[in-house]
Scaffold this motif. Sequence first.
Motif, PDB file in Angstrom:
ATOM      1  N   ASP A 116      -6.269   1.325 -10.858  1.00 14.62           N
ATOM      2  CA  ASP A 116      -5.114   1.702 -10.051  1.00 14.62           C
ATOM      3  C   ASP A 116      -3.860   0.971 -10.540  1.00 14.62           C
ATOM      4  N   ARG A 138     -10.094   8.869  -9.432  1.00 14.88           N
ATOM      5  CA  ARG A 138      -8.891   8.251  -8.864  1.00 14.88           C
ATOM      6  C   ARG A 138      -7.681   9.185  -8.867  1.00 14.88           C
ATOM      7  N   ARG A 190     -12.141  -0.691 -10.113  1.00 15.65           N
ATOM      8  CA  ARG A 190     -11.421   0.430  -9.502  1.00 15.65           C
ATOM      9  C   ARG A 190      -9.974   0.028  -9.239  1.00 15.65           C
ATOM     10  N   GLU A 191      -9.778  -1.151  -8.657  1.00 16.10           N
ATOM     11  CA  GLU A 191      -8.423  -1.625  -8.383  1.00 16.10           C
ATOM     12  C   GLU A 191      -7.659  -1.873  -9.675  1.00 16.10           C
ATOM     13  N   ALA A 247      -6.654  12.034  -7.405  1.00 16.60           N
ATOM     14  CA  ALA A 247      -6.000  12.484  -6.171  1.00 16.60           C
ATOM     15  C   ALA A 247      -5.195  11.350  -5.541  1.00 16.60           C
ATOM     16  N   GLY A 248      -5.751  10.155  -5.517  1.00 16.66           N
ATOM     17  CA  GLY A 248      -5.021   9.015  -4.966  1.00 16.66           C
ATOM     18  C   GLY A 248      -3.798   8.668  -5.794  1.00 16.66           C
ATOM     19  N   TRP A 249      -3.920   8.747  -7.111  1.00 17.59           N
ATOM     20  CA  TRP A 249      -2.775   8.440  -7.975  1.00 17.59           C
ATOM     21  C   TRP A 249      -1.649   9.442  -7.769  1.00 17.59           C
ATOM     22  N   ARG A 305      -0.840  10.833  -5.078  1.00 13.90           N
ATOM     23  CA  ARG A 305      -0.146  10.462  -3.837  1.00 13.90           C
ATOM     24  C   ARG A 305       0.763   9.249  -4.026  1.00 13.90           C
ATOM     25  N   GLU A 306       0.491   8.424  -5.012  1.00 11.37           N
ATOM     26  CA  GLU A 306       1.303   7.237  -5.264  1.00 11.37           C
ATOM     27  C   GLU A 306       2.592   7.525  -6.030  1.00 11.37           C
ATOM     28  N   THR A 363       0.834  -1.189   0.000  1.00 11.95           N
ATOM     29  CA  THR A 363       0.000   0.000   0.000  1.00 11.95           C
ATOM     30  C   THR A 363       0.868   1.237   0.000  1.00 11.95           C
ATOM     31  N   ILE A 364       0.241   2.340  -0.294  1.00 17.64           N
ATOM     32  CA  ILE A 364       0.985   3.596  -0.316  1.00 17.64           C
ATOM     33  C   ILE A 364       1.538   3.903   1.066  1.00 17.64           C
ATOM     34  N   ARG A 365       0.818   3.529   2.121  1.00 13.98           N
ATOM     35  CA  ARG A 365       1.336   3.761   3.469  1.00 13.98           C
ATOM     36  C   ARG A 365       2.631   2.988   3.690  1.00 13.98           C
TER      37      ARG A 365
END
Length: 316
Positions: free
Chosen positions: A154, A86, A150-151, A88-90, A92-93, A6-8
Amino acid sequence: MRPFLTIRILALLLTTGVLAGAAPGPTAPPPRLRVVRGVTATGEATPQWLAILRRRLSDSTYAAVAGLRKPLTAAERAWAELIESRIAGWEREIPAIAAPFAPVAPPPAVTIVLGNRGAHDGFTHDPVTIGHDLSALQREYGDASDPGNRERLDRFFRHEFTHLMQKAWRPTHPYAMDSPLRLALAEMWAEGLGNYYSLADNWRSVGGRPSERTRSTLAILEPRVVARLAALACTTPERARALTADLSWGRFDRKWGAVAPALWLELDGDRPDSAYRRLVEEGPDGIWSLAERHLTPELAATLREARVADSLCAGH
């Protein structure tokens, strides 16, 4: 990325320096992603989408689709809206995807163009442009709201942004593609690194053990990889085209040159992040050592013979 890092977790790896060998990343903010529609309200392809098609298609195929009036369908609009959701999430990745290529920085801005004719589900057009053919996404994967899509998007983004990073990497890391075999290695390097991010959870190792899907697929692909690379040594460009036609095209689990390296990276010990960085740094010739770490002794010996033969023919 472990199931699926995960990004975390990736952020932790970056801040603690676990990504072995990676130089400190750039301090500039992550690139901004911009989504644009490649279809007008009345259904014509925009100039930007036409420029994409012109590069990808033959003259006759381009002529057949360029002038179509094809407004987005409701299903295609749903895919476009899912992609837009998607972004904003991308963004961050991006630092984690770019980290193995440090000190090469990602482009400061990337455009994602959405068309509905003549292309594929996901691709890169140039060093700052990713494209999606919404009609291909609908045809291949059903409705945007279907489970897993969705996944899937990603994973597509990680894969395609990796290709943008490769485009940024190559100018300062030249590689001589002066034989059919070395051309194949370059494609294996590019697509293996990209397809590592395309692997869904059922490809991922659990508790340090490969999944059944990975094990059974490599049992088919590994002999094929060795046979094709051996045949490519000292062959002609015409013969090479037939040998590499399915290197990175066709059914996913039969893309011998694209999926085998991705799976080897997944299996490469408890530190696949380090193996990934190592393959980036070694370039296409890193495929040799990556393969040898996973092939049986017999297959590895055949692969070494192919490398020697090709070096003699190409004069390396």
